[in-house]
Design a protein around this motif. Structure first.
Motif, PDB file in Angstrom:
ATOM      1  N   PHE A 279      27.017  40.384  40.761  1.00  0.00           N
ATOM      2  CA  PHE A 279      27.182  41.121  39.595  1.00  0.00           C
ATOM      3  C   PHE A 279      28.703  41.641  39.416  1.00  0.00           C
ATOM      4  N   ASP A 280      29.036  41.626  38.337  1.00  0.00           N
ATOM      5  CA  ASP A 280      30.591  42.449  37.979  1.00  0.00           C
ATOM      6  C   ASP A 280      31.530  41.464  37.407  1.00  0.00           C
ATOM      7  N   ASN A 281      31.146  40.065  37.517  1.00  0.00           N
ATOM      8  CA  ASN A 281      32.094  39.010  37.071  1.00  0.00           C
ATOM      9  C   ASN A 281      33.608  39.248  37.172  1.00  0.00           C
ATOM     10  N   GLN A 282      33.874  39.463  38.608  1.00  0.00           N
ATOM     11  CA  GLN A 282      35.104  39.778  39.010  1.00  0.00           C
ATOM     12  C   GLN A 282      35.757  38.347  38.899  1.00  0.00           C
ATOM     13  N   GLU A 283      36.601  38.029  37.806  1.00  0.00           N
ATOM     14  CA  GLU A 283      36.925  36.758  37.551  1.00  0.00           C
ATOM     15  C   GLU A 283      37.699  36.029  39.117  1.00  0.00           C
ATOM     16  N   LEU A 284      38.631  36.978  39.361  1.00  0.00           N
ATOM     17  CA  LEU A 284      39.316  36.654  40.655  1.00  0.00           C
ATOM     18  C   LEU A 284      38.533  36.048  41.857  1.00  0.00           C
ATOM     19  N   ILE A 285      37.424  36.740  41.962  1.00  0.00           N
ATOM     20  CA  ILE A 285      36.508  36.351  42.798  1.00  0.00           C
ATOM     21  C   ILE A 285      35.644  35.057  42.505  1.00  0.00           C
ATOM     22  N   ALA A 286      34.769  35.359  41.499  1.00  0.00           N
ATOM     23  CA  ALA A 286      33.683  34.573  40.956  1.00  0.00           C
ATOM     24  C   ALA A 286      34.331  33.161  40.768  1.00  0.00           C
ATOM     25  N   ALA A 287      35.393  33.263  40.014  1.00  0.00           N
ATOM     26  CA  ALA A 287      35.991  31.940  39.779  1.00  0.00           C
ATOM     27  C   ALA A 287      36.396  31.129  40.781  1.00  0.00           C
ATOM     28  N   ASN A 288      36.907  31.684  41.782  1.00  0.00           N
ATOM     29  CA  ASN A 288      37.708  31.044  42.889  1.00  0.00           C
ATOM     30  C   ASN A 288      36.671  30.698  44.081  1.00  0.00           C
ATOM     31  N   LEU A 289      35.511  31.177  44.199  1.00  0.00           N
ATOM     32  CA  LEU A 289      34.697  30.842  45.194  1.00  0.00           C
ATOM     33  C   LEU A 289      34.231  29.336  45.027  1.00  0.00           C
ATOM     34  N   PHE A 290      33.829  28.600  46.171  1.00  0.00           N
ATOM     35  CA  PHE A 290      33.141  27.317  46.067  1.00  0.00           C
ATOM     36  C   PHE A 290      31.696  27.425  46.362  1.00  0.00           C
ATOM     37  N   PRO A 291      30.904  26.884  45.474  1.00  0.00           N
ATOM     38  CA  PRO A 291      31.197  26.813  44.206  1.00  0.00           C
ATOM     39  C   PRO A 291      31.144  28.144  43.384  1.00  0.00           C
ATOM     40  N   GLY A 292      32.051  28.068  41.925  1.00  0.00           N
ATOM     41  CA  GLY A 292      31.925  29.147  41.316  1.00  0.00           C
ATOM     42  C   GLY A 292      30.754  30.279  41.220  1.00  0.00           C
ATOM     43  N   LEU A 293      30.871  31.235  41.376  1.00  0.00           N
ATOM     44  CA  LEU A 293      29.614  32.435  41.470  1.00  0.00           C
ATOM     45  C   LEU A 293      29.247  32.645  40.031  1.00  0.00           C
ATOM     46  N   THR A 294      27.890  32.284  40.015  1.00  0.00           N
ATOM     47  CA  THR A 294      27.198  32.822  38.775  1.00  0.00           C
ATOM     48  C   THR A 294      26.840  34.294  39.116  1.00  0.00           C
ATOM     49  N   THR A 295      27.513  35.048  37.927  1.00  0.00           N
ATOM     50  CA  THR A 295      27.076  36.413  38.181  1.00  0.00           C
ATOM     51  C   THR A 295      26.854  37.080  36.848  1.00  0.00           C
ATOM     52  N   VAL A 296      26.777  38.800  36.780  1.00  0.00           N
ATOM     53  CA  VAL A 296      26.670  39.339  35.770  1.00  0.00           C
ATOM     54  C   VAL A 296      27.641  40.169  35.293  1.00  0.00           C
ATOM     55  N   ALA A 297      27.950  40.001  34.097  1.00  0.00           N
ATOM     56  CA  ALA A 297      29.285  40.673  33.336  1.00  0.00           C
ATOM     57  C   ALA A 297      28.959  42.043  33.149  1.00  0.00           C
ATOM     58  N   LEU A 298      30.013  43.004  33.350  1.00  0.00           N
ATOM     59  CA  LEU A 298      29.585  44.241  32.979  1.00  0.00           C
ATOM     60  C   LEU A 298      30.507  44.447  31.593  1.00  0.00           C
ATOM     61  N   PRO A 299      29.903  45.130  30.665  1.00  0.00           N
ATOM     62  CA  PRO A 299      30.548  45.105  29.211  1.00  0.00           C
ATOM     63  C   PRO A 299      31.758  45.980  28.931  1.00  0.00           C
ATOM     64  N   HIS A 300      32.781  45.790  30.029  1.00  0.00           N
ATOM     65  CA  HIS A 300      33.825  46.905  29.659  1.00  0.00           C
ATOM     66  C   HIS A 300      34.600  46.910  28.302  1.00  0.00           C
ATOM     67  N   TYR A 301      34.948  45.805  27.949  1.00  0.00           N
ATOM     68  CA  TYR A 301      35.573  45.522  26.794  1.00  0.00           C
ATOM     69  C   TYR A 301      34.743  46.271  25.453  1.00  0.00           C
TER      70      TYR A 301
END
Lengths: 347, 347
Positions: A279-301
């Motif tokens: 949960f959070d979709n922190q790109e820096l973590i989620a996209a860089n783990l192996f395998p990429g982490l499926t996660t929930v994005a927070l609607p900050h924008y």
DNA sequence: CTGTTAGCGCCTTCAG
DNA sequence: CTGAAGGCGCTAACAG
């Protein structure tokens, strides 16, 4: 080009009309109907001269600075603030408003008061107040009288419109994804703070299980501080059980990162032996783990943009928008699918 | 309190003086010497009335908006932008300036022009231009005439002052740390883009080895895109060698993250069997790896602050500051020690 | 439909 | 040492 030396008078002169007419044309004042050709002449003159209004003069005259303040926590530490800023920024530009951003400390007595005052001193017309995690806040007293909107938090007094993430919905999306992949034993690594997200994500988790007639096993619901290390520890315990879950729903990406480590140490392959959703979709973590982490994005924008839009309505005196203060608006938390969810091996 | 209805006239009246005197006192105008007791009366009146000047009127009159624009890339994606913003923000507040932030696309033809124009239209007095990685840029043409300072990039034309990280120094700090821990076979996972950081960090790396009379083994210097996955791949290759390095200096924290994975797969314990140093100090990664990643911090906050300070000097017409354009100012990249460096086991 | 005019709140010569 | 007066660029009555 940079120095704006051309004024409304120059335009008037060039178009052979009075400044009044120019003003009317350029602001297309409602009731003041101007002849089409005059209007065209004015427009052209303005363009060829490269005219742009002097906002300071405009502001002084109309008593509207065109500035809105964004008070944000932790600008420097998370990209979340950046997203809020960007959303607010773009919406503001849309409405021809200028955003003035001020960083503020999370907990620090009267410093909020000072930060608000700095904004007031700069003649902002309204303020946005953004927190970095979903919670209740009490507003600085000097904010009284200025229109305000809360982002990612709710007002204790309930007098200010607020926008927050739909935590329940996000959790539902995450757990549903897991259930639909075939999982029935789903662990929940929850946070242990008493904040809305903790409770609401749990609600979502349970709701999905109920919906799919999966019995709720309280043993699978564990809590710890929402950091990597505690996440690792409780994940390890959970995964060491003989009836270990086939999937883990984690309160946030940091805890999920800890879960990855636990899985790795136990020789469990993700997503083969274990599926994980964060949960959070922190790109820096989620996209860089192996395998990429499926996660929930927070609607900050989106929250940033919503807040500015709402502020604009408030500024226009549309009082019905004040009613928004009663119940915070909840914005969607979409699932971001990467590679950490698979079909359970044994089932 | 929020609505500022008290003007200079009210203060004058209350103090029993003219507005002129009030103005002189409140701005302590150099040559205008005001009697001490008059001054005190004015000050007190201003305070009890809660007077603050109307910035719009001030701006109109003095033709100084008090606004400076910060054009930044990728506000929404990295915390780096946040740090720059915060540094600039705080410095700006120091000088009683207001920062207006605009996000801009990295590569997109004329959009920079438009973003600059948006700032100009808002009457900013000067602009800061911040990139998210150290490189050369060419400035939008309409920036001509406005004072400007570059952050984390240098000007192709060399006419604008710029501040960048001291890449060489950062690399020296990192590699020195490794050497002093006892390492002599130190691999370098470098980026493969043709950007200053790539070259300068290599320079720093080699310099330290030379300094300590350690022969440079070109086989230990490998390049790949500066992402986690490529980092993992080249780290794996490097670590698979029979004469594998005992330490790795990584171009950035993402590559270091890849190296952690490689080490893990090869059964190498960090920092026991392998030491690693990164670059960037991306908290989200560096603080959440096991063990914490020792890395080099980029001086984003400091660059933001430096840029505003320099802008202020430029604004004051101190022309000697223009000379700064010739050679970019380099700011320190301090080492942040966590837990990924140890003494080499066999030596 | 278009023009004249009076300020918005402040700073700043210029006279006292 | 202090005050009177003009005007920054623009908008909005109010007249024509």
């Amino acid at each position: 080009m940079a120095v704006r030396n051309v004024g409304i008078r120059d335009v008037a002169e060039m178009a052979g009309v009075s400044v009044t007419t120019v003003s009317h044309v350029l602001n297309d004042t409602p009731q003041m109907r101007v002849a089409a050709d005059t209007r065209a002449r004015v427009r052209e003159a303005a363009k060829t001269l490269g005219y742009g209004p002097n906002r300071m003069a405009q502001a002084l005259r109309t008593n509207r600075s065109g500035l809105i303040g964004l008070l944000s926590e932790e600008i420097a530490t998370t990209p979340h603030a950046g997203r809020i800023i960007l959303g607010a920024q773009n919406a503001a530009r849309e409405h021809d408003l200028t955003l003035v951003i001020v960083n503020t400390e999370r907990e620090s007595g009267d410093s909020h008061r000072d930060d608000v005052q700095a904004l007031i001193d700069r003649q902002v017309e309204a303020v946005l107040y953004a927190t970095m995690y979903h919670r209740q806040v009490s507003l600085p007293p000097n904010l009284q009288g200025l229109p305000a909107v809360l982002i990612d938090s709710t007002d204790k007094a309930g007098i200010v419109p607020a926008v927050v993430p739909d935590e329940v919905g996000g959790a539902i999306a995450a757990v549903t994804h897991l259930v639909e992949a075939g999982h029935r034993r789903i662990g929940f690594l929850n946070n242990d703070d008493d904040v809305p997200a903790t409770h609401e994500r749990l609600v979502g988790y349970k709701e999905v299980l109920r919906l799919y007639d999966i019995p709720i096993d309280e043993q699978l619901i564990v809590q710890a501080p929402s950091e990597t290390l505690p996440g690792y520890e409780i994940a390890r315990e959970l995964l060491a059980r003989h009836d270990r879950p086939t999937a883990l729903f984690c309160y946030n990406d940091r805890m999920a990162m800890g879960a990855y480590r636990a899985a790795n140490e136990l020789g469990l392959d993700i997503p083969h032996d274990l599926s994980i959703v964060g949960f959070d979709n922190q790109e820096l973590i989620a996209a860089n783990l192996f395998p990429g982490l499926t996660t929930v994005a927070l609607p900050h924008y989106e929250m940033g943009a919503w807040a500015v839009d709402t502020l604009v309505h408030l500024l226009h005196g549309e009082d019905e928008y004040k009613l928004l203060a009663d119940t915070p608006t909840r914005l969607d938390c979409p699932l971001v699918i990467r590679g950490s969810v698979g079909t359970p091996r044994d089932n």
